[in-house]
Design an enzyme around this catalytic site. Sequence first.
Site, PDB file in Angstrom:
ATOM      1  N   HIS A  38      20.197 -35.354 -10.630  1.00  0.00           N
ATOM      2  CA  HIS A  38      19.584 -36.047  -9.488  1.00  0.00           C
ATOM      3  C   HIS A  38      18.067 -35.857  -9.469  1.00  0.00           C
ATOM      4  CE1 HIS A  38      23.463 -37.163  -7.941  1.00  0.00           C
ATOM      5  NE2 HIS A  38      23.876 -35.918  -8.099  1.00  0.00           N
ATOM      6  N   CYS A  44       0.816  -1.209   0.000  1.00  0.00           N
ATOM      7  CA  CYS A  44       0.000   0.000   0.000  1.00  0.00           C
ATOM      8  C   CYS A  44       0.854   1.265   0.000  1.00  0.00           C
ATOM      9  CB  CYS A  44      -0.877   0.033   1.240  1.00  0.00           C
ATOM     10  SG  CYS A  44      -1.787  -1.473   1.529  1.00  0.00           S
ATOM     11  N   GLU A  76      19.024 -15.829  -9.296  1.00  0.00           N
ATOM     12  CA  GLU A  76      18.533 -14.490  -9.583  1.00  0.00           C
ATOM     13  C   GLU A  76      17.970 -14.406 -11.004  1.00  0.00           C
ATOM     14  OE1 GLU A  76      17.623 -12.162  -7.922  1.00  0.00           O
ATOM     15  OE2 GLU A  76      17.662 -10.384  -9.179  1.00  0.00           O
ATOM     16  N   ARG A  96       4.794   0.220  -6.080  1.00  0.00           N
ATOM     17  CA  ARG A  96       4.789  -0.667  -4.915  1.00  0.00           C
ATOM     18  C   ARG A  96       3.774  -1.800  -5.091  1.00  0.00           C
ATOM     19  NH1 ARG A  96       6.634   2.433  -0.125  1.00  0.00           N
ATOM     20  NH2 ARG A  96       5.272   1.173   1.152  1.00  0.00           N
ATOM     21  N   GLU A 115       9.312 -13.436 -12.304  1.00  0.00           N
ATOM     22  CA  GLU A 115       8.629 -12.236 -11.818  1.00  0.00           C
ATOM     23  C   GLU A 115       7.955 -11.455 -12.925  1.00  0.00           C
ATOM     24  OE1 GLU A 115      11.957 -10.133  -9.763  1.00  0.00           O
ATOM     25  OE2 GLU A 115      10.391  -9.625  -8.335  1.00  0.00           O
ATOM     26  N   LYS A 170       6.611  -3.825  -4.517  1.00  0.00           N
ATOM     27  CA  LYS A 170       8.023  -3.439  -4.416  1.00  0.00           C
ATOM     28  C   LYS A 170       8.534  -3.592  -2.996  1.00  0.00           C
ATOM     29  CE  LYS A 170      11.900  -1.728  -5.878  1.00  0.00           C
ATOM     30  NZ  LYS A 170      12.736  -2.656  -6.673  1.00  0.00           N
ATOM     31  N   TRP A 178      -3.041  -2.582  -1.406  1.00  0.00           N
ATOM     32  CA  TRP A 178      -2.670  -3.930  -1.855  1.00  0.00           C
ATOM     33  C   TRP A 178      -3.291  -4.878  -0.850  1.00  0.00           C
ATOM     34  CZ3 TRP A 178       0.469  -8.099  -0.186  1.00  0.00           C
ATOM     35  CH2 TRP A 178       0.916  -8.957  -1.188  1.00  0.00           C
ATOM     36  N   LYS A 203      14.117 -13.372 -11.822  1.00  0.00           N
ATOM     37  CA  LYS A 203      13.774 -12.248 -12.703  1.00  0.00           C
ATOM     38  C   LYS A 203      12.807 -12.707 -13.775  1.00  0.00           C
ATOM     39  CE  LYS A 203      14.681  -9.414 -10.977  1.00  0.00           C
ATOM     40  NZ  LYS A 203      15.417  -9.300  -9.752  1.00  0.00           N
ATOM     41  N   ASN A 234      -1.433   1.702   6.312  1.00  0.00           N
ATOM     42  CA  ASN A 234      -0.553   0.648   5.795  1.00  0.00           C
ATOM     43  C   ASN A 234      -0.153  -0.223   6.969  1.00  0.00           C
ATOM     44  OD1 ASN A 234      -0.595   1.826   3.328  1.00  0.00           O
ATOM     45  ND2 ASN A 234       1.603   2.281   3.237  1.00  0.00           N
ATOM     46  N   GLY A 235      -0.046  -1.538   6.724  1.00  0.00           N
ATOM     47  CA  GLY A 235       0.358  -2.452   7.788  1.00  0.00           C
ATOM     48  C   GLY A 235      -0.769  -3.435   8.077  1.00  0.00           C
TER      49      GLY A 235
HETATM   50  C1  AGP Z   1      13.233  -8.414  -6.501  1.00  0.00           C
HETATM   51  O1  AGP Z   1      13.153  -8.454  -7.893  1.00  0.00           O
HETATM   52  C2  AGP Z   1      12.036  -8.776  -5.835  1.00  0.00           C
HETATM   53  N1  AGP Z   1      10.950  -7.975  -6.252  1.00  0.00           N
HETATM   54  C3  AGP Z   1      12.040  -9.162  -4.380  1.00  0.00           C
HETATM   55  O2  AGP Z   1      12.519 -10.464  -4.330  1.00  0.00           O
HETATM   56  C4  AGP Z   1      12.825  -8.301  -3.362  1.00  0.00           C
HETATM   57  O3  AGP Z   1      14.186  -8.427  -3.622  1.00  0.00           O
HETATM   58  C5  AGP Z   1      12.488  -8.755  -1.936  1.00  0.00           C
HETATM   59  O4  AGP Z   1      11.126  -8.554  -1.706  1.00  0.00           O
HETATM   60  C6  AGP Z   1      13.308  -8.057  -0.883  1.00  0.00           C
HETATM   61  O5  AGP Z   1      13.137  -6.680  -0.915  1.00  0.00           O
HETATM   62  P1  AGP Z   1      14.143  -5.715  -0.154  1.00  0.00           P
HETATM   63  O6  AGP Z   1      15.476  -5.856  -0.827  1.00  0.00           O
HETATM   64  O7  AGP Z   1      13.547  -4.353  -0.336  1.00  0.00           O
HETATM   65  O8  AGP Z   1      14.194  -6.164   1.250  1.00  0.00           O
END
Ligand code: AGP
Length: 607
Positions: A505, A2, A482, A27, A489, A602, A73, A486, A99-100
Amino acid sequence: MCGITGYTGSGSALPFLLQGMKCLEYRGYDSAGITLVDASMTTWKAKGRITELEKMLDAEHCPEHTGIGHTRWATHGVPSQLNAHPHNNMDDTISIIHNGIIENYVELKRELTGKGYVFSSQTDSEVVVHLIDDCFRENGHDMLKALETAVKRLQGSFALCIVTTYEKDKVYCAKKESPLVLGHSAEGSFCASDPTALLAYTREILAMEDGQIAVLTRDRIELYDFEGNPLPVSFVHYPYDAESAQQGGYDSFMRKEIHEQPDAIRGTLRGRFDAEDHLIMDEIESLNLDWDHLHRVYFIACGTAYHASIYGRTLLQRAAHISCIAEPASEFRYEDPIVDEHTLCIFVSQSGETADTLAAVRLARERHAATIALTNVLGSSISRMCDATIYTCAGPEIAVASTKAYTTQLVMLVCIDLKIAEKLHAVFPEEEKIIRSLKELPQIVEKTLDLEAQIEEYAGLLVDQHDAYFIGRQLDYPTALEGALKLKEISYVHADAYYAGELKHGPIALIEPDTVVVAIATQKDVASKTFSNMQETLARGANVIFLTDADTDARDFRRVVRIPACMEALAPIPAAVLLQELAYFTAKGKGCDIDKPRNLAKSVTVE
Ligand code: AGP
C-alpha cells in the site's frame, strides 16, 4: 541523560566521583564537570568525554573529602564548557549539579538578575545556584532552610546536589521527579542518579522520594521533607554487585547483555511457578480491582518497552477478549484516553524513570485506574507510583540499546497476561504448554545465540545500505518494530517496520535491487500471507533475510534463519535476540560506538 555523583567521607572524593561518572556514561552525555570543596572550592568542566575532564585534573593533588560530579546531556543551551555543570554562585562558595528541567527558569532568572545576580551560562540549571545563594543569605546562612525555601520556588523536575565552603563536610541533595539514590558505608556517604555508580563502594542504597531533602555527612545521612520535618532513613540491600555492571570481557555492554539473556530470563522466571506449575503472581492477586467490571487494559510505554507492550496487548486481547490498547506514553496524556476505575493500566519501563511514562502514570492515577509497573530497576520512581510493581530481573542494563530488558519484558508480559486472563475467567489458549515452554526458554535462547555466525554474515548486507525494511504480521509485527529500532539506534541505517500486508500500500515503491528486507514469519496462520509479501519484494530485487521457525518450507528463499523449536506465542523472544545481533554486527561492521549511540540517552528523564 545527565548523571550525578556526590561524595563526602574519610577518603578523597575524586576517585569516587570519576568512577561514578564513568559508570553513568551509558546514560549519554556531552560534557562533564566536578567541584571539590575544602576551605575553598575548585570546579573543572570540559566539553566532550570524561577523559577530557581528567586531562585538566591533577588527581594526585586533589585530597578533598567532599565533592560533586556531573555528566550533562544538553537540554537548554548548547553542549559547551560554560554550560557544563557544576554551576557556582558568584563568590564560588556554593556549587550545584542538577538533573531535570526547571520550567520557570526564565522568570526566576529575571527576578535574580534584578537582584544583581550575573549568569554565565545558557542553562536552566544555573538559576538554582543563584536562587539557593539568595535564600541562603535570607535564611541566616542556614543551608537546610535555604534549600527548603528554594525548592518550593522551583517548577519542573530536579535531582540536585549541592556543596558549599561554609560546610565543607556535607553534601545536600533534593529530589522531585528525577532519580537520585543515596548510599552509605563505613567510609562515608554517596549519592548518584543511578545505583550502578555506587556499587563499587556500597550496596546499601536508599532511593530518595519526591519532595525529600537529604544531608550527607561522613557518618550518616539525614532525610527531611520540603517543610524541614525529619524523615526515617532506611537502606535496601541492592542485589547486584559492581561486577554485574561491568563489561566482563565482551567488546561492548550490548554484546554482553545480548549473551546474558538466557540467565536474565531464568532470573525473571525464578519463583514464578509452584510445585504444580501454577503461576505465582502475588502482585496481581493483591491488586485492589473489581475484575468483574474491568472494561479495558492499557499497555503504556516508550520505545522498546512500547514494542513489548504491543506484544503484551495482542496476546491478552486474543486470550481474554477484553479491549486491550497499547499506547506510547508520550501520546497517552494528550489523547484524553478512556481511563477510569474500570481500567487497568500496565506501564512498562526498563529504567522506571522515563519522564513520559511517569507522566502517564500520574494521569492514570488521577482517573482512578488500577496501575501496574513492569520495570527492571528496584526502587525506581515508577515502582513507587503504581499500585503494584512486577520486576524483570534482568540485572543492570548498561548499553543504551535495550536487549535483555526487552526479552524479559516479553517473558513477564506473558505471565501477566496469563494471570489477568485467569482473573477474568478466560481460558488462555494452550496455557499449560505456554508454561512448559516458558521454562524451556533460557535453553531456546542459548541455542538461538549459536546462530550468530549466520547473522554476522547477513549483517554484511546491511553495512553499506542506507535503508532497510522489516516486515511481519500479528505477533511478528512488534518484533519487526523492535528489529528496525535496534538497527537505527546503533548502526544509523534508516530502518522502517511495516505490517507485511501494508507493504504493497505504499512502501513497496522504495524496494529496488539490493534493498534489504528482513521478514519475520513465526506465526503459522499468517505465515503464507507474509511469504506472498516477501515474494513481492524478491520480484523487485530485494535481498530478503528470512526469520522463521524450524519446519516452515522456505525453499524459495536464499537467506533463511531458523529459530530453534519454540512455541509460536513465545517465538518473538528468540526472534528478537536474532535481530539484536543483526543490529550489533551491522554497527560493528560500520565501526559505530555501539554502547553510546549519538543523540541517545539510556534513561530519558525529560519529556
Ligand atoms: C531502547 O533500545 C531504547 N534506547 C529506548 O527506546 C527505551 O526503550 C525507551 O527510552 C524507554 O525506556 P524505559 O524502558 O527505561 O522506559
